[in-house]
Motif scaffolding. Sequence first.
Motif, short mmCIF file in Angstrom:
data_model
loop_
_atom_site.label_atom_id
_atom_site.label_comp_id
_atom_site.label_asym_id
_atom_site.label_seq_id
_atom_site.Cartn_x
_atom_site.Cartn_y
_atom_site.Cartn_z
N GLY A 29 14.00 -18.93 43.13
CA GLY A 29 15.10 -18.57 42.24
C GLY A 29 14.67 -18.41 40.80
O GLY A 29 15.22 -17.58 40.07
N MET A 32 13.01 -14.91 40.79
CA MET A 32 13.87 -13.79 41.15
C MET A 32 15.18 -13.73 40.36
O MET A 32 15.81 -12.68 40.30
N GLY A 33 15.61 -14.85 39.78
CA GLY A 33 16.86 -14.85 39.03
C GLY A 33 16.90 -13.79 37.95
O GLY A 33 17.75 -12.89 37.96
N SER A 36 16.29 -10.10 39.50
CA SER A 36 17.45 -9.57 40.20
C SER A 36 18.56 -9.17 39.23
O SER A 36 19.26 -8.17 39.44
N ASN A 49 19.59 -12.95 45.56
CA ASN A 49 18.68 -14.09 45.62
C ASN A 49 18.96 -14.95 46.85
O ASN A 49 18.04 -15.49 47.47
N GLY A 53 16.23 -15.32 49.62
CA GLY A 53 15.85 -16.72 49.72
C GLY A 53 15.96 -17.20 51.15
O GLY A 53 15.10 -17.95 51.64
#
Length: 252
Positions: A29, A32-33, A36, A49, A53
Amino acid sequence: MIDPLTLLLYAAALFVASVAQRVVGLGFGLVMGPVSAIVAGPIAAVPLNCIFGIVACGLMIPGVWRDIDWRRMAWLLAPAIPASIAGLLIARMVPTDALRIAIGIIAILGVLVSVVFHRSRHTLDGPTTRIATGVAIGGFNAAVGVGAPLVGMYSLVSRWEPRVMAATMQPFWVGLNVTTLVERQLLVPDGFPEWPWWAWLGASAATAIGTLFAHRIAHRVSATAARTTIIVLSIVGGAVVIVTGIVGLLAG
């Protein structure tokens, strides 16, 4: 929609995030937070995510099955699920950017205090600690998409062996992400990304390749290196959340 070049960059980020997630049990996270949010927007970033995930952690479970502490995972996941509902509701009532700043500050201070506690040679674990940790992870993750710093804090104060933690957090994140997706569909149904099939396939393939690569190198990472990585990722995660909140407030 997403163009091929953006998908390629997104796939590279998924590869890196999957490696971090397998080696130390967190980091997906955190990586990718922001990515994304840039690629799909802040609203679509959360389901994105969650989906990838689930793919990443789900693929990792067979390889770490023997090291999973199912009992401890249950202690953390059981309170995290209802707390995630509360987190979503709070996020709807409180300005998101202000919430990000507050949670980021709390996360960083908590990690720093945990580092000091860890050096004292004391251990803080048990039902109360695990329930409080699960509540914090579930609430923070649902509210602003950040739960990893709380995992880092708990791993330090409980002296959780990094190899077991990395294994145990895979089914934990699968369970929490599935729950979050269902909750968002019921409470906040808007914002699901509209990608063509080839984009979903390409992103999933990058996640799978990252997972396979991580399996090959995970055993080469020492406990000390893993613990240091956990601390760094947790602090960076809190800082990213703070910066995101400040940028959002200034832009607003």
